[in-house]
Design an enzyme around this catalytic site. Structure first.
Site, PDB file in Angstrom:
ATOM      1  N   GLY A  74      33.073  37.661  38.470  1.00  0.00           N
ATOM      2  CA  GLY A  74      31.902  37.661  39.336  1.00  0.00           C
ATOM      3  C   GLY A  74      31.861  38.782  40.356  1.00  0.00           C
ATOM      4  O   GLY A  74      30.941  38.842  41.182  1.00  0.00           O
ATOM      5  N   THR A  75      32.816  39.698  40.285  1.00  0.00           N
ATOM      6  CA  THR A  75      32.897  40.773  41.287  1.00  0.00           C
ATOM      7  C   THR A  75      31.632  41.625  41.319  1.00  0.00           C
ATOM      8  O   THR A  75      31.070  41.900  42.388  1.00  0.00           O
ATOM      9  CB  THR A  75      34.108  41.673  41.003  1.00  0.00           C
ATOM     10  OG1 THR A  75      35.293  40.883  41.016  1.00  0.00           O
ATOM     11  CG2 THR A  75      34.227  42.760  42.058  1.00  0.00           C
ATOM     12  N   GLY A  76      31.167  42.078  40.156  1.00  0.00           N
ATOM     13  CA  GLY A  76      29.996  42.955  40.109  1.00  0.00           C
ATOM     14  C   GLY A  76      28.731  42.271  40.565  1.00  0.00           C
ATOM     15  O   GLY A  76      27.934  42.844  41.323  1.00  0.00           O
ATOM     16  N   CYS A  77      28.534  41.035  40.123  1.00  0.00           N
ATOM     17  CA  CYS A  77      27.361  40.259  40.550  1.00  0.00           C
ATOM     18  C   CYS A  77      27.369  40.083  42.061  1.00  0.00           C
ATOM     19  O   CYS A  77      26.334  40.221  42.732  1.00  0.00           O
ATOM     20  CB  CYS A  77      27.363  38.885  39.889  1.00  0.00           C
ATOM     21  SG  CYS A  77      27.400  38.895  38.093  1.00  0.00           S
ATOM     22  N   THR A 122      39.092  37.765  39.278  1.00  0.00           N
ATOM     23  CA  THR A 122      38.040  38.651  39.774  1.00  0.00           C
ATOM     24  C   THR A 122      36.695  38.407  39.100  1.00  0.00           C
ATOM     25  O   THR A 122      35.798  39.244  39.181  1.00  0.00           O
ATOM     26  CB  THR A 122      38.441  40.120  39.561  1.00  0.00           C
ATOM     27  OG1 THR A 122      38.686  40.335  38.152  1.00  0.00           O
ATOM     28  CG2 THR A 122      39.694  40.475  40.349  1.00  0.00           C
ATOM     29  N   LYS A 176      30.730  52.406  40.497  1.00  0.00           N
ATOM     30  CA  LYS A 176      31.934  51.675  40.872  1.00  0.00           C
ATOM     31  C   LYS A 176      33.131  52.149  40.050  1.00  0.00           C
ATOM     32  O   LYS A 176      33.081  52.151  38.831  1.00  0.00           O
ATOM     33  CB  LYS A 176      31.711  50.177  40.668  1.00  0.00           C
ATOM     34  CG  LYS A 176      30.543  49.636  41.478  1.00  0.00           C
ATOM     35  CD  LYS A 176      30.249  48.181  41.179  1.00  0.00           C
ATOM     36  CE  LYS A 176      29.773  47.965  39.771  1.00  0.00           C
ATOM     37  NZ  LYS A 176      29.328  46.570  39.517  1.00  0.00           N
TER      38      LYS A 176
END
Length: 266
Positions: A210-213, A208, A176
């Protein structure tokens, strides 16, 4: 009605924006049945992580055995794994009971700078769990730490890194690129032969958390429903893009993404 079953193995976020809470929200919004195994309890809010309490090894094992021996899962997503011992138990029980798609989100630290995974656990992750994965979804900071390299600062360096990350044994790597500057956010998916670029106009949004989870959980949900990796990533990116666009403030720091936004898209 039969729903695809997705298991998340991750930490609990008391603020509700990331971790287990974000994973279960994502599973629900994508019409899958979510289950959870908690690796750690965190005290955190929009301003950061104040404390981390890893669960006892016996508690981790009991949760995994309970779910896998009875319900099973069409895909498994891992997040915060804390220690080498935790990872060993997870790998052991996934192998014992069998698993389908494994999505690893290598959560090594929080966006506010808190370390969430011990250094010795990174070696265990790379050698034990990583080769079992359908896809691993590191960001640039995590990738540099895993590869023990200098910061990744260009798309060319991203391409070099994704090849090296793939050599660790996972079937696919989704690197990412959200931390790179520029008007476009670029992610790279590499399956050992084909390199696919996903480009998205950068969203000017401070909320933003929690974006990766959320992205990794959305990929897991789509894989559980039978999508191939390209389609799963495309749907997951659409899901998280909607969630980021409608991120909202709930405290005094960075607020969460909005998991219900995808259903309401026009």
């Amino acid at each position: 009605m039969t729903l695809a079953k997705v298991l998340t193995i991750a930490g609990s976020d008391s603020g509700g924006g990331a971790g287990i809470q974000a994973d279960l929200k994502t599973f629900q919004e994508l019409d899958t049945y979510g289950m959870s195994v908690i690796t750690a309890i965190t005290a955190q809010n929009t301003r950061g992580v104040q404390a981390v309490f890893p669960v006892q090894l016996e508690a981790l094992r009991a949760q995994l055995e309970s779910v896998l021996s009875d319900i099973g899962a069409h895909s498994v997503k891992t997040g915060m794994l804390v220690s080498a011992e935790h990872i060993q138990i997870i790998a052991e029980l996934l192998s014992t009971y069998g698993y389908n798609n494994l999505v690893i989100d290598p959560v090594l630290g929080s966006t506010t700078g808190s370390e969430l995974t011990k250094q010795e656990a990174i070696h265990e992750l790379k050698t034990t769990l990583w080769p079992m994965a359908t896809v691993v979804t590191p960001n640039l900071i995590e990738a540099a730490r895993i590869l023990e390299t200098a910061p990744i600062e260009t798309v060319q360096e991203m391409e070099e890194a994704v090849y090296q990350l793939h050599e660790l044994g996972a079937s696919n790597i989704l690197l990412k690129g959200g931390h790179l500057p520029g008007e476009e956010s670029i992610d790279l998916l590499y399956d050992g032969q084909n390199l696919t670029h996903f480009s998205q106009k950068r969203i000017n949004q401070a909320n933003t958390h929690g974006t990766g989870c959320t992205l990794a959980s959305a990929i897991a949900a789509e894989l559980a429903k039978g999508a191939d990796i390209i389609d799963a990533v495309e749907t997951a990116k659409a899901f998280v893009t909607c969630a980021i666009k409608e991120g909202f403030s709930i405290g005094n720091g960075a607020g969460p993404v909005n998991h219900s936004a995808y259903r309401r898209r026009s």
